[in-house]
Design a protein around this motif. Structure first.
Motif, PDB file in Angstrom:
ATOM      1  N   GLN A  55      27.993  33.090  35.521  1.00 21.70           N
ATOM      2  CA  GLN A  55      29.227  32.913  34.752  1.00 21.70           C
ATOM      3  C   GLN A  55      30.008  34.223  34.670  1.00 21.70           C
ATOM      4  O   GLN A  55      31.239  34.219  34.726  1.00 21.70           O
ATOM      5  CB  GLN A  55      28.903  32.408  33.346  1.00 21.70           C
ATOM      6  CG  GLN A  55      28.373  30.994  33.331  1.00 21.70           C
ATOM      7  CD  GLN A  55      27.780  30.617  31.985  1.00 21.70           C
ATOM      8  OE1 GLN A  55      27.219  31.456  31.277  1.00 21.70           O
ATOM      9  NE2 GLN A  55      27.891  29.342  31.642  1.00 21.70           N
ATOM     10  N   LEU A  56      29.305  35.341  34.548  1.00 22.39           N
ATOM     11  CA  LEU A  56      29.953  36.647  34.511  1.00 22.39           C
ATOM     12  C   LEU A  56      30.717  36.906  35.801  1.00 22.39           C
ATOM     13  O   LEU A  56      31.878  37.324  35.783  1.00 22.39           O
ATOM     14  CB  LEU A  56      28.911  37.744  34.276  1.00 22.39           C
ATOM     15  CG  LEU A  56      29.418  39.180  34.396  1.00 22.39           C
ATOM     16  CD1 LEU A  56      30.424  39.488  33.297  1.00 22.39           C
ATOM     17  CD2 LEU A  56      28.246  40.150  34.350  1.00 22.39           C
ATOM     18  N   ILE A  57      30.081  36.643  36.926  1.00 20.07           N
ATOM     19  CA  ILE A  57      30.733  36.864  38.224  1.00 20.07           C
ATOM     20  C   ILE A  57      31.970  35.984  38.359  1.00 20.07           C
ATOM     21  O   ILE A  57      33.039  36.453  38.758  1.00 20.07           O
ATOM     22  CB  ILE A  57      29.738  36.609  39.375  1.00 20.07           C
ATOM     23  CG1 ILE A  57      28.673  37.698  39.371  1.00 20.07           C
ATOM     24  CG2 ILE A  57      30.454  36.545  40.726  1.00 20.07           C
ATOM     25  CD1 ILE A  57      27.473  37.398  40.229  1.00 20.07           C
ATOM     26  N   THR A  58      31.855  34.721  38.011  1.00 17.34           N
ATOM     27  CA  THR A  58      33.002  33.809  38.083  1.00 17.34           C
ATOM     28  C   THR A  58      34.129  34.289  37.179  1.00 17.34           C
ATOM     29  O   THR A  58      35.296  34.317  37.581  1.00 17.34           O
ATOM     30  CB  THR A  58      32.579  32.377  37.686  1.00 17.34           C
ATOM     31  OG1 THR A  58      31.561  31.943  38.584  1.00 17.34           O
ATOM     32  CG2 THR A  58      33.756  31.419  37.728  1.00 17.34           C
ATOM     33  N   TYR A  59      33.794  34.680  35.963  1.00 13.89           N
ATOM     34  CA  TYR A  59      34.799  35.159  35.013  1.00 13.89           C
ATOM     35  C   TYR A  59      35.526  36.380  35.563  1.00 13.89           C
ATOM     36  O   TYR A  59      36.752  36.448  35.541  1.00 13.89           O
ATOM     37  CB  TYR A  59      34.142  35.486  33.673  1.00 13.89           C
ATOM     38  CG  TYR A  59      35.115  35.995  32.656  1.00 13.89           C
ATOM     39  CD1 TYR A  59      35.922  35.115  31.944  1.00 13.89           C
ATOM     40  CD2 TYR A  59      35.246  37.355  32.403  1.00 13.89           C
ATOM     41  CE1 TYR A  59      36.834  35.576  31.011  1.00 13.89           C
ATOM     42  CE2 TYR A  59      36.148  37.824  31.474  1.00 13.89           C
ATOM     43  CZ  TYR A  59      36.936  36.932  30.779  1.00 13.89           C
ATOM     44  OH  TYR A  59      37.843  37.401  29.868  1.00 13.89           O
ATOM     45  N   LEU A  60      34.777  37.349  36.085  1.00 16.30           N
ATOM     46  CA  LEU A  60      35.403  38.558  36.618  1.00 16.30           C
ATOM     47  C   LEU A  60      36.248  38.263  37.852  1.00 16.30           C
ATOM     48  O   LEU A  60      37.315  38.848  38.029  1.00 16.30           O
ATOM     49  CB  LEU A  60      34.345  39.615  36.934  1.00 16.30           C
ATOM     50  CG  LEU A  60      33.688  40.241  35.709  1.00 16.30           C
ATOM     51  CD1 LEU A  60      32.589  41.199  36.152  1.00 16.30           C
ATOM     52  CD2 LEU A  60      34.709  40.940  34.841  1.00 16.30           C
ATOM     53  N   MET A  61      35.791  37.361  38.703  1.00 11.31           N
ATOM     54  CA  MET A  61      36.581  37.020  39.895  1.00 11.31           C
ATOM     55  C   MET A  61      37.905  36.374  39.513  1.00 11.31           C
ATOM     56  O   MET A  61      38.919  36.613  40.156  1.00 11.31           O
ATOM     57  CB  MET A  61      35.787  36.100  40.824  1.00 11.31           C
ATOM     58  CG  MET A  61      34.610  36.785  41.492  1.00 11.31           C
ATOM     59  SD  MET A  61      35.057  38.260  42.452  1.00 11.31           S
ATOM     60  CE  MET A  61      36.053  37.527  43.736  1.00 11.31           C
ATOM     61  N   THR A  62      37.919  35.564  38.474  1.00 12.12           N
ATOM     62  CA  THR A  62      39.178  34.936  38.074  1.00 12.12           C
ATOM     63  C   THR A  62      40.089  35.916  37.362  1.00 12.12           C
ATOM     64  O   THR A  62      41.299  35.734  37.359  1.00 12.12           O
ATOM     65  CB  THR A  62      38.948  33.712  37.162  1.00 12.12           C
ATOM     66  OG1 THR A  62      38.270  34.131  35.978  1.00 12.12           O
ATOM     67  CG2 THR A  62      38.160  32.638  37.882  1.00 12.12           C
ATOM     68  N   ARG A  63      39.550  36.971  36.761  1.00  5.52           N
ATOM     69  CA  ARG A  63      40.368  37.968  36.061  1.00  5.52           C
ATOM     70  C   ARG A  63      40.770  39.116  36.979  1.00  5.52           C
ATOM     71  O   ARG A  63      41.597  39.927  36.624  1.00  5.52           O
ATOM     72  CB  ARG A  63      39.624  38.556  34.857  1.00  5.52           C
ATOM     73  CG  ARG A  63      39.267  37.603  33.746  1.00  5.52           C
ATOM     74  CD  ARG A  63      40.404  36.695  33.401  1.00  5.52           C
ATOM     75  NE  ARG A  63      40.169  35.797  32.304  1.00  5.52           N
ATOM     76  CZ  ARG A  63      39.642  34.589  32.401  1.00  5.52           C
ATOM     77  NH1 ARG A  63      39.161  34.143  33.537  1.00  5.52           N
ATOM     78  NH2 ARG A  63      39.586  33.796  31.362  1.00  5.52           N
ATOM     79  N   LYS A  64      40.177  39.193  38.157  1.00  6.33           N
ATOM     80  CA  LYS A  64      40.430  40.311  39.070  1.00  6.33           C
ATOM     81  C   LYS A  64      41.878  40.328  39.552  1.00  6.33           C
ATOM     82  O   LYS A  64      42.466  41.378  39.721  1.00  6.33           O
ATOM     83  CB  LYS A  64      39.487  40.231  40.267  1.00  6.33           C
ATOM     84  CG  LYS A  64      39.673  41.333  41.258  1.00  6.33           C
ATOM     85  CD  LYS A  64      38.735  41.186  42.423  1.00  6.33           C
ATOM     86  CE  LYS A  64      39.072  42.246  43.449  1.00  6.33           C
ATOM     87  NZ  LYS A  64      38.524  41.964  44.738  1.00  6.33           N
ATOM     88  N   LEU A  65      42.435  39.143  39.764  1.00  2.00           N
ATOM     89  CA  LEU A  65      43.789  39.070  40.291  1.00  2.00           C
ATOM     90  C   LEU A  65      44.810  39.276  39.182  1.00  2.00           C
ATOM     91  O   LEU A  65      44.633  38.796  38.075  1.00  2.00           O
ATOM     92  CB  LEU A  65      44.028  37.701  40.937  1.00  2.00           C
ATOM     93  CG  LEU A  65      43.064  37.328  42.067  1.00  2.00           C
ATOM     94  CD1 LEU A  65      43.337  35.895  42.503  1.00  2.00           C
ATOM     95  CD2 LEU A  65      43.208  38.279  43.230  1.00  2.00           C
ATOM     96  N   THR A  66      45.882  39.993  39.475  1.00  2.00           N
ATOM     97  CA  THR A  66      46.968  40.118  38.511  1.00  2.00           C
ATOM     98  C   THR A  66      47.684  38.780  38.433  1.00  2.00           C
ATOM     99  O   THR A  66      47.489  37.899  39.277  1.00  2.00           O
ATOM    100  CB  THR A  66      47.967  41.198  38.942  1.00  2.00           C
ATOM    101  OG1 THR A  66      48.570  40.781  40.166  1.00  2.00           O
ATOM    102  CG2 THR A  66      47.299  42.540  39.126  1.00  2.00           C
ATOM    103  N   SER A  67      48.540  38.587  37.472  1.00  2.00           N
ATOM    104  CA  SER A  67      49.223  37.300  37.312  1.00  2.00           C
ATOM    105  C   SER A  67      50.072  36.973  38.541  1.00  2.00           C
ATOM    106  O   SER A  67      50.163  35.828  38.955  1.00  2.00           O
ATOM    107  CB  SER A  67      50.075  37.289  36.052  1.00  2.00           C
ATOM    108  OG  SER A  67      51.039  38.317  36.103  1.00  2.00           O
ATOM    109  N   VAL A  68      50.705  37.972  39.157  1.00  2.00           N
ATOM    110  CA  VAL A  68      51.514  37.722  40.358  1.00  2.00           C
ATOM    111  C   VAL A  68      50.620  37.268  41.499  1.00  2.00           C
ATOM    112  O   VAL A  68      50.909  36.283  42.173  1.00  2.00           O
ATOM    113  CB  VAL A  68      52.304  38.990  40.760  1.00  2.00           C
ATOM    114  CG1 VAL A  68      52.989  38.792  42.102  1.00  2.00           C
ATOM    115  CG2 VAL A  68      53.304  39.353  39.679  1.00  2.00           C
ATOM    116  N   GLU A  69      49.500  37.965  41.713  1.00  2.00           N
ATOM    117  CA  GLU A  69      48.583  37.581  42.784  1.00  2.00           C
ATOM    118  C   GLU A  69      47.986  36.207  42.511  1.00  2.00           C
ATOM    119  O   GLU A  69      47.826  35.403  43.410  1.00  2.00           O
ATOM    120  CB  GLU A  69      47.466  38.622  42.908  1.00  2.00           C
ATOM    121  CG  GLU A  69      47.943  39.950  43.443  1.00  2.00           C
ATOM    122  CD  GLU A  69      46.881  41.022  43.306  1.00  2.00           C
ATOM    123  OE1 GLU A  69      46.112  40.978  42.329  1.00  2.00           O
ATOM    124  OE2 GLU A  69      46.837  41.903  44.170  1.00  2.00           O
TER     125      GLU A  69
END
Length: 79
Positions: A55-69
């Motif tokens: 769950q940590l990995i999934t959470y970080l992957m979804t937060r990694k991108l900026t809103s534009v990306e």
């Protein structure tokens, strides 16, 4: 909270936001499910608690991108 009982990892995403991952050995969660942790990404209002490693990995992957990306990725997905 005793410092020796806290495991903390501090990271920085490519866009400069800070990430804090914590396990507190004195917490109720750690005593009953020691694989759980909490994470906070700079800019998010509250930390997310009770996460497994997956769950940590999934959470970080979804937060990694900026809103534009993220918007571009969503558009690409639906194209």
């Amino acid at each position: 909270m005793s410092v020796e009982n806290v495991h903390q990892i501090l990271l920085r995403l490519e866009d400069g936001r800070k990430v804090s991952i914590i396990q507190d050995r004195n917490s109720y969660d750690f005593k009953h499910r020691p694989s759980l942790c909490e994470v906070w990404v700079e800019g998010e209002q509250d930390p997310i608690r009770h996460l497994t490693a997956e769950q940590l990995i999934t959470y970080l992957m979804t937060r990694k991108l900026t809103s534009v990306e993220r918007t571009w990725e969503e558009e690409k997905t639906y194209a």
